[in-house]
Write a protein that holds these residues in place. Structure first.
Motif, PDB file in Angstrom:
ATOM      1  N   GLN A 223      24.262 -18.841  22.263  1.00 50.33           N
ATOM      2  CA  GLN A 223      23.814 -17.902  23.291  1.00 50.33           C
ATOM      3  C   GLN A 223      24.991 -17.513  24.165  1.00 50.33           C
ATOM      4  O   GLN A 223      25.751 -18.371  24.617  1.00 50.33           O
ATOM      5  N   THR A 224      25.132 -16.246  24.386  1.00 48.79           N
ATOM      6  CA  THR A 224      26.196 -15.722  25.234  1.00 48.79           C
ATOM      7  C   THR A 224      25.585 -15.041  26.446  1.00 48.79           C
ATOM      8  O   THR A 224      24.724 -14.169  26.309  1.00 48.79           O
ATOM      9  N   VAL A 225      25.987 -15.452  27.616  1.00 51.20           N
ATOM     10  CA  VAL A 225      25.502 -14.861  28.871  1.00 51.20           C
ATOM     11  C   VAL A 225      26.694 -14.257  29.596  1.00 51.20           C
ATOM     12  O   VAL A 225      27.708 -14.926  29.796  1.00 51.20           O
ATOM     13  N   THR A 226      26.571 -13.009  29.954  1.00 46.18           N
ATOM     14  CA  THR A 226      27.666 -12.302  30.625  1.00 46.18           C
ATOM     15  C   THR A 226      27.190 -11.753  31.958  1.00 46.18           C
ATOM     16  O   THR A 226      26.101 -11.184  32.048  1.00 46.18           O
ATOM     17  N   GLU A 227      28.006 -11.931  32.985  1.00 46.46           N
ATOM     18  CA  GLU A 227      27.704 -11.361  34.296  1.00 46.46           C
ATOM     19  C   GLU A 227      28.987 -10.818  34.911  1.00 46.46           C
ATOM     20  O   GLU A 227      30.077 -11.275  34.612  1.00 46.46           O
ATOM     21  N   VAL A 228      28.823  -9.850  35.777  1.00 47.43           N
ATOM     22  CA  VAL A 228      29.968  -9.201  36.387  1.00 47.43           C
ATOM     23  C   VAL A 228      30.384  -9.905  37.669  1.00 47.43           C
ATOM     24  O   VAL A 228      29.577 -10.526  38.331  1.00 47.43           O
ATOM     25  N   THR A 229      31.657  -9.822  37.973  1.00 46.15           N
ATOM     26  CA  THR A 229      32.132 -10.280  39.279  1.00 46.15           C
ATOM     27  C   THR A 229      32.767  -9.138  40.068  1.00 46.15           C
ATOM     28  O   THR A 229      32.771  -9.167  41.296  1.00 46.15           O
ATOM     29  N   GLU A 230      33.281  -8.137  39.390  1.00 45.29           N
ATOM     30  CA  GLU A 230      33.783  -6.916  40.051  1.00 45.29           C
ATOM     31  C   GLU A 230      33.568  -5.741  39.118  1.00 45.29           C
ATOM     32  O   GLU A 230      33.693  -5.882  37.898  1.00 45.29           O
ATOM     33  N   TRP A 231      33.266  -4.596  39.693  1.00 39.67           N
ATOM     34  CA  TRP A 231      33.055  -3.391  38.892  1.00 39.67           C
ATOM     35  C   TRP A 231      33.730  -2.203  39.567  1.00 39.67           C
ATOM     36  O   TRP A 231      33.655  -2.044  40.784  1.00 39.67           O
ATOM     37  N   ASP A 232      34.395  -1.403  38.755  1.00 41.68           N
ATOM     38  CA  ASP A 232      35.101  -0.214  39.228  1.00 41.68           C
ATOM     39  C   ASP A 232      36.153  -0.580  40.264  1.00 41.68           C
ATOM     40  O   ASP A 232      36.357   0.127  41.255  1.00 41.68           O
ATOM     41  N   VAL A 233      36.840  -1.698  40.025  1.00 36.70           N
ATOM     42  CA  VAL A 233      37.931  -2.169  40.884  1.00 36.70           C
ATOM     43  C   VAL A 233      39.138  -2.440  39.989  1.00 36.70           C
ATOM     44  O   VAL A 233      39.052  -3.224  39.041  1.00 36.70           O
ATOM     45  N   HIS A 234      40.254  -1.812  40.278  1.00 43.12           N
ATOM     46  CA  HIS A 234      41.455  -2.035  39.474  1.00 43.12           C
ATOM     47  C   HIS A 234      41.870  -3.500  39.542  1.00 43.12           C
ATOM     48  O   HIS A 234      41.953  -4.078  40.624  1.00 43.12           O
ATOM     49  N   GLN A 235      42.141  -4.099  38.390  1.00 46.72           N
ATOM     50  CA  GLN A 235      42.466  -5.525  38.315  1.00 46.72           C
ATOM     51  C   GLN A 235      43.981  -5.734  38.301  1.00 46.72           C
ATOM     52  O   GLN A 235      44.735  -4.924  37.757  1.00 46.72           O
ATOM     53  N   ASP A 236      44.400  -6.835  38.885  1.00 45.41           N
ATOM     54  CA  ASP A 236      45.831  -7.171  38.962  1.00 45.41           C
ATOM     55  C   ASP A 236      46.229  -7.911  37.699  1.00 45.41           C
ATOM     56  O   ASP A 236      46.180  -9.128  37.611  1.00 45.41           O
ATOM     57  N   ILE A 237      46.605  -7.159  36.658  1.00 42.26           N
ATOM     58  CA  ILE A 237      46.992  -7.731  35.366  1.00 42.26           C
ATOM     59  C   ILE A 237      48.458  -7.400  35.127  1.00 42.26           C
ATOM     60  O   ILE A 237      48.824  -6.230  34.974  1.00 42.26           O
ATOM     61  N   VAL A 238      49.317  -8.417  35.102  1.00 42.50           N
ATOM     62  CA  VAL A 238      50.758  -8.201  34.921  1.00 42.50           C
ATOM     63  C   VAL A 238      51.259  -9.114  33.802  1.00 42.50           C
ATOM     64  O   VAL A 238      50.681 -10.162  33.517  1.00 42.50           O
ATOM     65  N   ALA A 239      52.342  -8.702  33.171  1.00 44.49           N
ATOM     66  CA  ALA A 239      52.934  -9.510  32.109  1.00 44.49           C
ATOM     67  C   ALA A 239      53.458 -10.825  32.685  1.00 44.49           C
ATOM     68  O   ALA A 239      54.133 -10.817  33.720  1.00 44.49           O
ATOM     69  N   PRO A 240      53.196 -11.965  32.033  1.00 43.30           N
ATOM     70  CA  PRO A 240      53.635 -13.256  32.573  1.00 43.30           C
ATOM     71  C   PRO A 240      55.079 -13.588  32.257  1.00 43.30           C
ATOM     72  O   PRO A 240      55.601 -14.574  32.774  1.00 43.30           O
ATOM     73  N   LEU A 241      55.723 -12.800  31.404  1.00 45.11           N
ATOM     74  CA  LEU A 241      57.113 -13.063  31.022  1.00 45.11           C
ATOM     75  C   LEU A 241      57.992 -11.867  31.357  1.00 45.11           C
ATOM     76  O   LEU A 241      57.524 -10.725  31.290  1.00 45.11           O
TER      77      LEU A 241
END
Length: 241
Positions: A223-241
Motif C-alpha cells: 500500500q502506498t499513501v501519498t500526501e502533500v506538504t507544499e504545493w505550487d512553491v518552488h523547491q530549493d533543489i541544488v546539486a550536492p557536488l
C-alpha cells in the motif's frame, strides 16, 4: 543487505507509479483517501462526465472518467505548479520528495538513501556514504539501486508517472482534504503493466490532494499513501557536488 535493497527497490517502484499523484496544500492534517473507505454520497446514475472547459471532464458524483483523460488532466495540473513537496509511505518506508517540474529537478530522501536529479545530472547518497554521482555499476548495491531508481524517466518527470494510465475511474463521493473540497475517485488502473487499486482525492480543477494505492510488488501487496506538504512553491533543489 538483500532485504534492505529489495525494500528500496519496492519503494522506488511505488514512487515511479504514483509519485505524480500528490496533495495540493501545505501542512496536511488529515490522512489521504483510502480505496476501501471513501466517504459515500447519494448515488447518481453513472455517466461519462461532460467537460467544464476545453479539455477536462466535469467531476461529479456518479460519473466515470477514462483513465487516460484523467491522467492528462492531472498531468497538466502538476506541470503548472512552480514546485511541490510530498511525503509517501510504502511498505513502512517513508519517503520525502521535492519537485520543480519546469527544471526537471527532484530530490528524494528515504531511510535507504537519498537522490537528487537536476536535468541530466544524477546524484545519490547511501545513509553512511557521501554524495556521489550515480553509478549503476558500483560495487555498493545501495548505490546501484539508488542510481537506477533516480535515472528512471518517470522520476525525472513526475508527470510521466501518470501519463499512461488505462482503465476507468469512478467518482464515488466527496470529501475534504487539506482544507479543500475534493471528489473521491476509485478504480483499478494499469501501471507498468500491473493492476493497481487506487483512490484519489481530486479538486474540481484536477489538483490531486491525496492518493492511496495497493499493488503487488515482488509477490507482496504494497500500500502506498501519498500526501502533500507544499504545493505550487518552488523547491530549493541544488546539486550536492
Amino acid at each position: 543487505m538483500h532485504v534492505r535493497t529489495w525494500r528500496l527497490g519496492a519503494t522506488l517502484l511505488a514512487m515511479t507509479m504514483l509519485v505524480g499523484c500528490s496533495g495540493a496544500a501545505e501542512h496536511p492534517t488529515t490522512e489521504p483517501t483510502s480505496p476501501e473507505k471513501p466517504q459515500e454520497q447519494p448515488s447518481q446514475a453513472p455517466s461519462e462526465a461532460t467537460s467544464t472547459d476545453a479539455d477536462c471532464p466535469e467531476l461529479r458524483v456518479g460519473a466515470t472518467i477514462d483513465g487516460q483523460v484523467f491522467a492528462d488532466c492531472v498531468t497538466e495540473a502538476i506541470r503548472a505548479t512552480a514546485g511541490y513537496a510530498i511525503r509517501t509511505t510504502v511498505l513502512g518506508i517513508e519517503t520525502t520528495a521535492a519537485y520543480n517540474p519546469s527544471e526537471r529537478a527532484i530530490a528524494t530522501t528515504t531511510a535507504a538513501g537519498s537522490a537528487i536529479v537536476i536535468g541530466d545530472d544524477v546524484y545519490v547518497k547511501p545513509p553512511l556514504s557521501p554524495w556521489q554521482r550515480a553509478d549503476t555499476e558500483s560495487e555498493d548495491p545501495l548505490v546501484v539501486a539508488l542510481s537506477k531508481g533516480a535515472m528512471r524517466g518517470s522520476l525525472v518527470d513526475p508527470a510521466a508517472a501518470v501519463k499512461n494510465i488505462t482503465g476507468t475511474l469512478h467518482v464515488t463521493g466527496t470529501d475534504s482534504r487539506l482544507g479543500e473540497d475534493v471528489f473521491v475517485l476509485t478504480g483499478t488502473i494499469q501501471a507498468q503493466g500491473a493492476p493497481v487499486e487506487v483512490a484519489y482525492g481530486i479538486t474540481d480543477d484536477y489538483a490531486p490532494l491525496a492518493s492511496t494505492s495497493v499493488a503487488e510488488v515482488n509477490g507482496q501487496r504494497a500500500q502506498t499513501v501519498t500526501e502533500v506538504t507544499e504545493w505550487d512553491v518552488h523547491q530549493d533543489i541544488v546539486a550536492p557536488l
